[in-house]
Design a protein around this motif. Structure first.
Motif, PDB file in Angstrom:
ATOM      1  N   GLU A  44      -1.156  12.046 -13.585  1.00 17.51           N
ATOM      2  CA  GLU A  44      -1.041  10.651 -14.016  1.00 17.51           C
ATOM      3  C   GLU A  44      -1.673  10.533 -15.401  1.00 17.51           C
ATOM      4  O   GLU A  44      -2.848  10.862 -15.581  1.00 17.51           O
ATOM      5  CB  GLU A  44      -1.757   9.727 -13.033  1.00 17.51           C
ATOM      6  N   ARG A  45      -0.875  10.097 -16.363  1.00 20.16           N
ATOM      7  CA  ARG A  45      -1.400   9.914 -17.723  1.00 20.16           C
ATOM      8  C   ARG A  45      -1.626   8.422 -17.954  1.00 20.16           C
ATOM      9  O   ARG A  45      -0.711   7.613 -17.800  1.00 20.16           O
ATOM     10  CB  ARG A  45      -0.440  10.482 -18.762  1.00 20.16           C
ATOM     11  N   ILE A  46      -2.849   8.082 -18.313  1.00 20.90           N
ATOM     12  CA  ILE A  46      -3.236   6.684 -18.508  1.00 20.90           C
ATOM     13  C   ILE A  46      -3.305   6.402 -20.000  1.00 20.90           C
ATOM     14  O   ILE A  46      -4.068   7.042 -20.731  1.00 20.90           O
ATOM     15  CB  ILE A  46      -4.594   6.406 -17.846  1.00 20.90           C
ATOM     16  N   LYS A  47      -2.499   5.475 -20.451  1.00 22.99           N
ATOM     17  CA  LYS A  47      -2.437   5.164 -21.878  1.00 22.99           C
ATOM     18  C   LYS A  47      -3.778   4.627 -22.364  1.00 22.99           C
ATOM     19  O   LYS A  47      -4.422   3.806 -21.729  1.00 22.99           O
ATOM     20  CB  LYS A  47      -1.332   4.141 -22.146  1.00 22.99           C
ATOM     21  N   GLY A  48      -4.178   5.100 -23.524  1.00 20.68           N
ATOM     22  CA  GLY A  48      -5.449   4.692 -24.100  1.00 20.68           C
ATOM     23  C   GLY A  48      -5.502   3.212 -24.440  1.00 20.68           C
ATOM     24  O   GLY A  48      -4.482   2.600 -24.780  1.00 20.68           O
ATOM     25  N   GLU A  49      -6.687   2.659 -24.357  1.00 24.24           N
ATOM     26  CA  GLU A  49      -6.948   1.276 -24.730  1.00 24.24           C
ATOM     27  C   GLU A  49      -8.153   1.241 -25.658  1.00 24.24           C
ATOM     28  O   GLU A  49      -8.839   2.240 -25.844  1.00 24.24           O
ATOM     29  CB  GLU A  49      -7.238   0.433 -23.468  1.00 24.24           C
ATOM     30  N   GLN A  50      -8.400   0.076 -26.254  1.00 25.69           N
ATOM     31  CA  GLN A  50      -9.572  -0.128 -27.111  1.00 25.69           C
ATOM     32  C   GLN A  50      -9.590   0.842 -28.299  1.00 25.69           C
ATOM     33  O   GLN A  50     -10.647   1.248 -28.781  1.00 25.69           O
ATOM     34  CB  GLN A  50     -10.867   0.024 -26.303  1.00 25.69           C
ATOM     35  N   GLY A  51      -8.393   1.216 -28.775  1.00 30.47           N
ATOM     36  CA  GLY A  51      -8.335   2.136 -29.909  1.00 30.47           C
ATOM     37  C   GLY A  51      -8.719   3.564 -29.556  1.00 30.47           C
ATOM     38  O   GLY A  51      -9.134   4.326 -30.431  1.00 30.47           O
ATOM     39  N   LEU A  52      -8.545   3.957 -28.294  1.00 27.37           N
ATOM     40  CA  LEU A  52      -8.935   5.281 -27.824  1.00 27.37           C
ATOM     41  C   LEU A  52      -7.721   6.049 -27.320  1.00 27.37           C
ATOM     42  O   LEU A  52      -6.647   5.486 -27.131  1.00 27.37           O
ATOM     43  CB  LEU A  52      -9.967   5.149 -26.710  1.00 27.37           C
ATOM     44  N   GLY A  53      -7.923   7.338 -27.105  1.00 28.30           N
ATOM     45  CA  GLY A  53      -6.841   8.186 -26.644  1.00 28.30           C
ATOM     46  C   GLY A  53      -6.571   8.019 -25.158  1.00 28.30           C
ATOM     47  O   GLY A  53      -7.209   7.217 -24.457  1.00 28.30           O
ATOM     48  N   ASP A  54      -5.619   8.794 -24.656  1.00 22.95           N
ATOM     49  CA  ASP A  54      -5.203   8.724 -23.266  1.00 22.95           C
ATOM     50  C   ASP A  54      -6.201   9.439 -22.356  1.00 22.95           C
ATOM     51  O   ASP A  54      -7.021  10.249 -22.810  1.00 22.95           O
ATOM     52  CB  ASP A  54      -3.831   9.364 -23.086  1.00 22.95           C
ATOM     53  N   ALA A  55      -6.089   9.157 -21.063  1.00 20.84           N
ATOM     54  CA  ALA A  55      -6.837   9.874 -20.034  1.00 20.84           C
ATOM     55  C   ALA A  55      -5.844  10.499 -19.059  1.00 20.84           C
ATOM     56  O   ALA A  55      -4.683  10.075 -18.984  1.00 20.84           O
ATOM     57  CB  ALA A  55      -7.787   8.936 -19.299  1.00 20.84           C
ATOM     58  N   LEU A  56      -6.296  11.508 -18.326  1.00 26.31           N
ATOM     59  CA  LEU A  56      -5.456  12.178 -17.340  1.00 26.31           C
ATOM     60  C   LEU A  56      -6.157  12.199 -15.990  1.00 26.31           C
ATOM     61  O   LEU A  56      -7.371  12.441 -15.921  1.00 26.31           O
ATOM     62  CB  LEU A  56      -5.159  13.620 -17.750  1.00 26.31           C
ATOM     63  N   ILE A  57      -5.388  11.965 -14.931  1.00 23.15           N
ATOM     64  CA  ILE A  57      -5.871  12.172 -13.569  1.00 23.15           C
ATOM     65  C   ILE A  57      -4.972  13.227 -12.937  1.00 23.15           C
ATOM     66  O   ILE A  57      -3.760  13.027 -12.825  1.00 23.15           O
ATOM     67  CB  ILE A  57      -5.849  10.884 -12.731  1.00 23.15           C
TER      68      ILE A  57
END
Length: 370
Positions: A44-57
């Motif tokens: 699961e790729r979570i799109k970055g928020e707050q001017g930050l990159g993505d996260a992965l689960i």
């Protein structure tokens, strides 16, 4: 390590990824996806928020509802883009691998992901496995903290791939971290003809700084630090504004609450000044519980089987994402990453010979944590 493995790790280190370089951080996430191809891993790729990159689960292992083993790595670093070309070139010197982010924590993330992938392929996981890869740990995990806490509440254990300390010691407790911003507003005036009319914001800030620094209490493990100050507009002008951040470190929740009240409760020495203080605890203390002690001793026995002595470091001053899981009561083993030194400096290196045994330790933990 094989030459192929070393080449892959070199690619990771060459992909510079300071926290606020979204493109660089997301390239690192792409490398993780490439690493997991053809493995039985749900992504699961979570799109970055707050001017930050993505996260992965990443999820793998038994498809049951029992609490999982949560593994956490961050792929953001502190070094600005260009560091590898000039100030900290990628190189091997003896058993040391130098490069920006190699110790904190790209080498560790890479080999822990390799262990995760191997266990997923073999189907030997003791529990469901969840691997969280984050883009923002170096700035306090503002985007991913809710994700970490949500996953932690559904986990039996947490493993954090921060680097080993002082010769490869693992971490079983950390101080809590508080961050505050203080702004002083005075009254501007000409430093020559109207000096008496002015109210010097820097002068008032200096008095506040003395009060904050005096809150340090080494016996209780409390430290307060003002590391930067900004104020004034010209040498011949009484400054109207002065601002500074405060770094707070505490060992207990009670001290975190007490020091937060003290810092937020600061008052100006003179009513002609306006004092504004914002902030609070950024990371709760990570206190060593009975559950964490049992987890450590289990890891220690596995390390002995592998052929090395696993030692726990004294309480660490720096925070990590392990603070969040530990604060929720999840047994947490931190510092399972590479041995080395020089985090956040231009002398950063990892010890190559520590990779294989620590990779094996992570693999065995994932296979045996019942």
């Amino acid at each position: 390590m094989t030459s192929h493995s070393l080449d892959t790790l070199f690619t990771w280190i060459r992909t510079e990824s300071p926290t606020h370089d979204v493109a660089g951080v997301n390239l690192m996430m792409d490398l993780v996806l490439d690493q997991m191809k053809d493995a039985p891993v749900a992504i699961e790729r979570i799109k970055g928020e707050q001017g930050l990159g993505d996260a992965l689960i990443l999820r793998a292992g038994p498809q049951t509802d029992e609490p999982a083993i949560l593994i956490m790595s961050h792929l953001d670093t502190v070094h600005p883009v260009g560091t590898i070309q000039k100030d900290l070139p990628l190189r091997i010197e003896g058993d040391r691998l130098y490069g920006p982010g190699v110790y904190d924590m790209k080498a560790s993330a890479w080999y822990c992901l390799e262990a995760f992938k191997e266990v997923a392929r073999k189907g030997t996981a003791a529990r469901p496995m969840i691997y969280l890869v984050t883009p923002d740990e170096e700035i306090g995990s503002p985007m991913t903290r809710p994700i970490i806490e949500d996953l932690a509440r559904r986990s039996a254990y947490a493993l954090v791939t921060e680097p080993g300390r002082d010769g490869g010691k693992v971490v079983t407790s950390r101080k809590g971290v508080g961050r505050f911003d203080v702004h002083v507003e005075g009254r501007p005036a000409h430093a020559g003809s109207r000096h008496a009319d002015g109210r010097n914001a820097i002068y008032e800030a200096a008095r506040q700084i003395l009060a904050i620094e005096a809150m340090t209490d080494y016996a209780r493990g409390v430290t307060t630090t003002v590391g930067m100050v900004s104020g004034g507009t010209a040498v011949n002008t009484i400054p109207q504004h002065c601002s500074f951040p405060v770094d707070l470190r505490v060992e207990t929740v009670a001290d975190g609450e007490a020091l937060t009240r003290a810092i937020l409760g600061l008052k100006p020495h003179n009513p002609d000044f306006k004092l504004t203080v914002t902030g609070g605890m950024n990371r709760p203390p990570y206190e060593r519980t009975e559950g964490t002690s049992k987890l450590f001793y289990h890891a220690k026995s596995l390390a002995a089987e592998i052929g090395f002595d696993l030692v726990s470091a004294p309480k660490v001053g720096g925070g990590s994402d392990g603070n969040f899981t530990a604060a929720l009561g999840v047994p947490t083993l931190d510092g399972i990453g590479i041995d080395g030194d020089g985090a956040h400096t231009l002398q950063e290196y990892g010890v190559i010979s520590s990779i294989a045994p620590r990779r094996e330790l992570v693999k065995r933990l994932l296979e045996t944590l019942r």
